[in-house]
Design a protein around this motif. Structure first.
Motif, PDB file in Angstrom:
ATOM      1  N   PRO A  86     -46.395 -39.925   6.866  1.00 10.99           N
ATOM      2  CA  PRO A  86     -46.608 -38.827   7.820  1.00 10.99           C
ATOM      3  C   PRO A  86     -45.639 -38.945   9.003  1.00 10.99           C
ATOM      4  O   PRO A  86     -45.221 -40.047   9.364  1.00 10.99           O
ATOM      5  N   GLN A  87     -45.309 -37.824   9.619  1.00  9.18           N
ATOM      6  CA  GLN A  87     -44.308 -37.793  10.680  1.00  9.18           C
ATOM      7  C   GLN A  87     -44.673 -38.698  11.852  1.00  9.18           C
ATOM      8  O   GLN A  87     -43.812 -39.369  12.414  1.00  9.18           O
ATOM      9  N   MET A  88     -45.941 -38.754  12.242  1.00  6.01           N
ATOM     10  CA  MET A  88     -46.360 -39.588  13.373  1.00  6.01           C
ATOM     11  C   MET A  88     -46.132 -41.065  13.082  1.00  6.01           C
ATOM     12  O   MET A  88     -45.739 -41.820  13.954  1.00  6.01           O
TER      13      MET A  88
ATOM     14  N   LEU B 294     -42.135 -42.336  12.759  1.00 12.24           N
ATOM     15  CA  LEU B 294     -41.398 -42.681  13.976  1.00 12.24           C
ATOM     16  C   LEU B 294     -41.528 -44.159  14.326  1.00 12.24           C
ATOM     17  O   LEU B 294     -40.650 -44.724  14.960  1.00 12.24           O
ATOM     18  N   ALA B 295     -42.641 -44.775  13.931  1.00 12.09           N
ATOM     19  CA  ALA B 295     -42.887 -46.172  14.279  1.00 12.09           C
ATOM     20  C   ALA B 295     -42.643 -47.120  13.109  1.00 12.09           C
ATOM     21  O   ALA B 295     -43.019 -48.288  13.176  1.00 12.09           O
TER      22      ALA B 295
ATOM     23  N   GLN C 281     -39.011 -42.568  22.016  1.00 11.86           N
ATOM     24  CA  GLN C 281     -39.629 -42.797  20.708  1.00 11.86           C
ATOM     25  C   GLN C 281     -38.726 -43.591  19.778  1.00 11.86           C
ATOM     26  O   GLN C 281     -39.193 -44.164  18.795  1.00 11.86           O
ATOM     27  N   TYR C 282     -37.433 -43.653  20.072  1.00 13.93           N
ATOM     28  CA  TYR C 282     -36.513 -44.432  19.243  1.00 13.93           C
ATOM     29  C   TYR C 282     -36.837 -45.922  19.283  1.00 13.93           C
ATOM     30  O   TYR C 282     -36.401 -46.663  18.405  1.00 13.93           O
ATOM     31  N   LEU C 283     -37.581 -46.352  20.288  1.00 11.53           N
ATOM     32  CA  LEU C 283     -37.864 -47.780  20.433  1.00 11.53           C
ATOM     33  C   LEU C 283     -39.196 -48.204  19.810  1.00 11.53           C
ATOM     34  O   LEU C 283     -39.542 -49.376  19.853  1.00 11.53           O
ATOM     35  N   TRP C 284     -39.948 -47.279  19.216  1.00  7.49           N
ATOM     36  CA  TRP C 284     -41.192 -47.659  18.536  1.00  7.49           C
ATOM     37  C   TRP C 284     -40.958 -48.665  17.403  1.00  7.49           C
ATOM     38  O   TRP C 284     -41.755 -49.594  17.231  1.00  7.49           O
ATOM     39  N   PRO C 285     -39.906 -48.526  16.603  1.00 11.24           N
ATOM     40  CA  PRO C 285     -39.683 -49.528  15.547  1.00 11.24           C
ATOM     41  C   PRO C 285     -39.469 -50.942  16.078  1.00 11.24           C
ATOM     42  O   PRO C 285     -39.720 -51.912  15.370  1.00 11.24           O
ATOM     43  N   VAL C 286     -39.033 -51.062  17.318  1.00 20.36           N
ATOM     44  CA  VAL C 286     -38.874 -52.395  17.904  1.00 20.36           C
ATOM     45  C   VAL C 286     -40.247 -53.053  18.044  1.00 20.36           C
ATOM     46  O   VAL C 286     -40.438 -54.206  17.636  1.00 20.36           O
ATOM     47  N   LEU C 287     -41.204 -52.322  18.587  1.00 23.17           N
ATOM     48  CA  LEU C 287     -42.553 -52.869  18.769  1.00 23.17           C
ATOM     49  C   LEU C 287     -43.216 -53.170  17.433  1.00 23.17           C
ATOM     50  O   LEU C 287     -43.783 -54.252  17.245  1.00 23.17           O
TER      51      LEU C 287
END
Length: 160
Positions: free
Chosen positions: A26-28, A31-32, A131-137
């Motif tokens: 899903p899109q939400m 992003l992460a 939102q580009y930094l969500w994958p970092v977390l």
């Protein structure tokens, strides 16, 4: 187990990470999504820098470019830069606890995201969003389990 079969597990784990990279979500949640391929490459570079290094990272990044549909070479260059940093400091990073490694890898994942943004901005005019930094977390949160899983199989299969 023969040596080629043992080394095949490294490439199998990278292949699985590539599948997780393009798995529909899903899109939400998308992003992460953690940068699975980069996390797996970071593990193998820390564990076996003589087997997995900058060239493996470059080719894996190129495959990510093709699978995701970004400008060719963007992920390849960013993967190569980050894996070069890991390869240069793999002996120090091995001595850190998993929590410390997670924090350090978070900084490297942030470097990766910022390199991606910077290259994409100059090539296609993309603008920065937090939102580009969500994958970092999420990458930092996934690291302890990924580290445990890959280390377990590496020791069980005696991959050296």
């Amino acid at each position: 187990m023969r040596k080629p079969q043992r080394l095949g597990f490294i490439y199998l784990s990278i292949f699985v990470a590539l599948l997780l990279t393009v798995m529909p979500m899903p899109q939400m949640v998308k992003l992460a999504r953690p940068d699975w391929a980069l996390l797996v490459l970071m593990y193998w570079t820390m564990a076996l820098p003589q087997r997995v290094s900058v060239m493996t990272a470059f080719f894996t990044g190129f495959i990510v470019d093709v699978l995701v549909g970004t400008v060719l070479g963007v992920n390849a260059l960013a993967f190569a830069v980050v894996i070069f940093a890991v390869a240069q400091h793999h002996l120090k990073m091995r001595n850190f606890s998993v929590v410390q490694q997670s924090l350090l890898l978070g900084m490297l994942l942030a470097l990766y995201q910022l390199l991606l943004f910077w290259l994409s901005h100059f090539l296609t005019g993309v603008y920065f969003r937090p939102q580009y930094l969500w994958p970092v977390l999420t990458g930092m949160l996934v690291w302890p389990w990924l580290f445990w899983l890959l280390r377990r199989y590496r020791r069980q299969l005696k991959i050296q």
